[in-house]
Write an enzyme that holds these catalytic residues in place. Structure first.
Site, mmCIF file in Angstrom:
data_model
loop_
_atom_site.group_PDB
_atom_site.id
_atom_site.type_symbol
_atom_site.label_atom_id
_atom_site.label_comp_id
_atom_site.label_asym_id
_atom_site.label_seq_id
_atom_site.Cartn_x
_atom_site.Cartn_y
_atom_site.Cartn_z
ATOM 1 N NE ARG A 1 -3.197 0.109 3.071
ATOM 2 C CZ ARG A 1 -4.454 -0.089 2.645
ATOM 3 N NH1 ARG A 1 -4.960 0.965 1.731
ATOM 4 N NH2 ARG A 1 -5.097 -0.985 3.093
ATOM 5 C CE LYS B 1 2.789 17.231 -4.009
ATOM 6 N NZ LYS B 1 1.957 18.357 -3.959
ATOM 7 C CD GLU C 1 16.541 1.875 3.646
ATOM 8 O OE1 GLU C 1 15.601 1.278 4.239
ATOM 9 O OE2 GLU C 1 17.916 1.888 4.253
HETATM 10 MO MO1 MOS Z 1 18.612 3.601 6.663
HETATM 11 S S1 MOS Z 1 20.534 3.393 6.140
HETATM 12 O O1 MOS Z 1 18.153 2.348 7.557
HETATM 13 O O2 MOS Z 1 18.901 5.028 7.703
#
Ligand code: MOS
Length: 744
Positions: free
Chosen positions: A636, A641, A713
């Site tokens: 989800r 944005k 990430e």
């Molecule tokens: Mo990120 S490297 O888990 O702050």
């Protein structure tokens, strides 16, 4: 949880945006308590040795200098190394600032000058002279590789996986083989905001510590332990953080030194690192990966052999997951992996955005591209052919994996099918055009988190949790979650974050905050609603529809469910009826909240497919990334944005990894030398004119209570490889070292 979407999933602009652009948002170096002293750190210019003499007489002559703190005159701090363990739990002997005269790394603080003005402190810091006894050191990665080892004490998830099949034998028998050594240069995080701490000494002698960190409660615990204080003597605040990327996962030396000095001088102090000092602590480790792949002629992977080494310091064993990703993500009957760390006399390497995967996924995806070409197959077709529907490494089902959809939709959006296969076959004048692609994978993690929801007589809903918004949009998505759960307009919700006194929340990292803090806020709001309804049912003079519980909460008021418009009660009036100033609930979200068993038996990952266009000048060798498309499957999406903004930011960062970022070591002194933005190059959004982010529909009610996987990430994973693969397609040359630079 079945979440209808009035607020969740909407592209709401950041609720903290106005505060940020108008300067009302206060960062760690901004509070200015009366009588505050400025601290400037003096760093060691040598990598290993011992302080013989500190000459500070001249520095002390500078008007305004109050104290020069060194290991010789500092107040008491904890003696044992274990007291300096921080939340990240890196095995080894943590560095203890100003503990004694021994030097462990270049850039180690040896003194801190405190003065009435910043200028005086800086001038005096330049006058502090230190004599050192120099000991031999090694800062060369190749030399360190000869000393590589597997730490005896480590978290189990860093131990290489058990092999499957017989990878060596299968490799030997494979009709198509590729083999190579891939390398990633060390990188520094370089958020816009430098690490900084302002310590306020309160009237009762306790310390309020404004620190640039990703974990206020982790820093509070660290300070309490390292400075021998009780936890209620230290409050850590970080309501706003100007980026961090992992540099704020551990306590940085400025927070220890500033708090130690406040203890010593009984005055407010501020210690801010300079940009060059940002290169004296955490960095993404340098890495090598030896990857050997074997396939049959039809492009079926038969063997994967992945060996990786990353660097660490001499005193701690920093580890990452770099070798596992391909073994998880590809169907391949024979696979083995090995991982070690190589010690250098530097500070300890650390987590940087997508630690392990940014390195391991990108380098492996470069190797996969080589194999696809060796098999004469389109790289997208090769990946689809070797697709795994399970976590192939642990032989575990997944909560979801819409990577196939991401690949198909991303390719469609990019126009991949117009690509011609032969390297160098797409040209525009002097420019060779290259189209490359790669896939990304990152953990979808969840950490137990608490949150409080409080309804006030002001008619506002106040949400609090000790999460950190490091620029990712946490304030905004938590407000959306609360609005959804409590039927409240967004502009009557107040979110309080970044304070160690708030309900417990793990350090921001690993892309787990949206899933974890989001679930905690959801639960707290639901609990508050239940509490409100129950309390009202017991009130004698409440309207009948309220007493009978025939009501809903929407638009920030209680409404009868039986269609009578007059049946409406404001939340302020509801509290009046109850005779209360406030009503609150606190809840803790745990991973076992739903589908406990299946969660334990299923692996959870976020996936992506990245497509890239580069233009390489045939004469000059310059490379431009002209187009990126990233199709992300992350469960989800709370806010398309802010989420797309995370992915775009990560793609820019990954472009740095592919083409620019490299911390260069002067091995003679063991120092990263290009410690400024003139010499450490990072791209900006404007360098990549065309970036598109797609979110693939992925319904997953097992991965976390709200079905959220996190997006902080994943944008790093695959993007650098897509660029490298595009460069091959443009030029016909394989570059196995990142960053790829003209003349490489
Ligand atoms: Mo990120 S490297 O888990 O702050």
């Amino acid at each position: 949880m079945n979440v209808i979407s009035t607020h969740i999933g909407q592209p709401v602009s950041r609720i903290d945006g106005v505060a940020k652009v108008t300067g009302q948002a206060k960062y760690a170096a901004e509070p200015h308590p009366p009588g505050m002293l400025y601290g400037v750190v003096v760093n060691s210019p040598i990598a290993r040795g011992r302080i013989e003499t500190i000459h500070d007489a001249e520095a002390r002559q500078i008007p305004g200098v109050i104290e020069i703190m060194t290991h010789l005159n500092r107040p008491h701090a904890a003696l044992f190394e274990k007291s300096y363990m921080d939340g990240l739990g890196v095995p080894g002997a943590p560095y203890r600032p100003l503990h004694d005269g021994e030097i462990h790394f270049n850039g180690q603080p040896v003194a801190v000058v405190f003065a009435e003005t910043f200028e005086a402190a800086r001038e005096a810091a330049m006058l502090v002279r230190v004599d050192y006894e120099r000991w031999p050191h090694n800062a060369n990665f190749e030399v360190a590789l000869h000393q590589k080892y597997m730490p005896s004490k480590t978290r189990s998830n860093y131990v290489p996986p058990k092999p499957r099949g017989d990878a060596a034998a299968a490799y030997a028998l494979s009709a198509v083989k590729t083999e190579g050594r891939y390398h990633l240069a060390p990188e520094h995080h370089n958020p816009m905001e430098m690490h900084a701490t302002t310590v306020i000494v309160e009237d009762d002698g306790t310390f309020t510590v404004w620190d640039k960190t990703q974990g206020p409660q982790a820093v509070q615990a660290y300070l309490a332990s390292a400075l021998s204080l009780s936890k209620d003597q230290v409050r850590v605040r970080n309501p706003y953080v100007g980026g961090a990327f992992g540099s704020g996962l551990r306590a940085v030396y400025n927070v220890f030194l500033a708090t130690l000095a406040a203890k010593m001088l009984k005055r407010a102090v501020r210690v801010t690192l300079t940009r060059p000092q940002m290169f004296t602590h955490a960095f993404r480790p340098e890495a090598v990966m030896d990857i050997a792949l074997g396939a049959s002629r039809d492009g079926t992977l038969q063997s994967m052999i992945v060996k990786g080494v990353t660097d660490t310091s001499r005193f701690e064993h920093n580890m990452e997951n770099i070798v596992i990703w391909g073994l998880i993500n590809y169907r391949c009957p024979n696979a083995t992996a090995d991982y070690k760390v190589a010690p250098r006399d530097t500070y300890t390497s650390s987590d940087m955005r997508a630690p392990g995967a940014a390195t391991g996924v990108n380098l492996l995806e470069m190797a996969i591209d080589e194999m696809a070409y060796a098999c004469g197959m389109d790289p997208l077709a090769f990946r689809l052919h070797n697709y795994s529907d399970i976590d192939a490494m642990h032989d575990m089902p997944l909560t979801s994996k819409a990577l196939r959809e991401a690949m198909v939709q991303g390719a469609q959006h990019f126009g991949w099918h117009d690509r011609t296969m032969a390297p160098g076959s797409m040209r525009d004048g002097r420019e060779r055009i290259g189209w490359g692609m790669a896939t990304g994978i990152w953990d979808a993690m969840f950490s137990p988190t608490s949150a409080r929801a409080r309804l006030g007589r002001d008619g506002w809903l106040h949400i609090a949790t000790a999460a950190s918004d490091i620029g990712t949009g946490t304030y905004t998505i938590l407000a959306q979650t609360a609005a959804e759960a409590f039927g409240m307009p967004l502009d009557r919700i107040d979110i309080e974050l970044g304070d160690s006194t708030l309900p417990e929340c793990p350090t921001e990292g690993g892309s787990w905050t949206a899933a974890s803090a989001g679930a905690a806020v959801w639960l707290a709001c639901n609990s508050l609603r239940a509490r409100l309804f129950t309390a009202l049912a017991g009130i004698g003079n409440a309207p009948p529809w309220v007493k009978q519980g025939d009501m809903t909460l929407s638009g920030g008021a209680l409404h009868g469910v039986n269609g009578n418009d007059a049946d409406c009660l404001s939340l302020t009036d509801a509290l009046s009826l109850l005779g209360l100033d406030r009503l609150e609930a606190e809840e803790t979200a745990k991973p076992g909240l739903r589908g406990k068993i299946s969660q334990m038996r299923k692996a959870r990952f976020t996936h992506s497919a990245v497509f890239c266009e580069v233009r390489v000048d045939h004469d000059l060798g310059t490379i431009r990334v002209t187009r990126l498309v990233n199709a992300v499957a992350a469960g989800r999406i709370m806010n398309p944005k802010t989420a797309a903004s995370q992915i775009r930011g990560a793609m820019v960062m990954a472009t740095g990894m592919a083409l620019h970022e490299e911390s260069l070591m002067d091995e003679r002194v063991g120092r990263f030398m290009n410690h400024n933005f003139a010499e450490y190059h990072i791209p900006a959004h404007a360098d990549i004119p065309d970036m598109d982010v797609l979110f693939v529909n992925e319904h997953d009610d097992e991965v976390s209570p709200l079905g959220v996987k996190g997006i902080g990430e994943i944008g790093m994973c695959g993007t650098a490889a897509a660029i490298a693969n595009a460069i091959f397609h443009a030029t016909g040359r394989r570059y196995r070292n990142l960053p790829i630079m003209p003349g490489a």
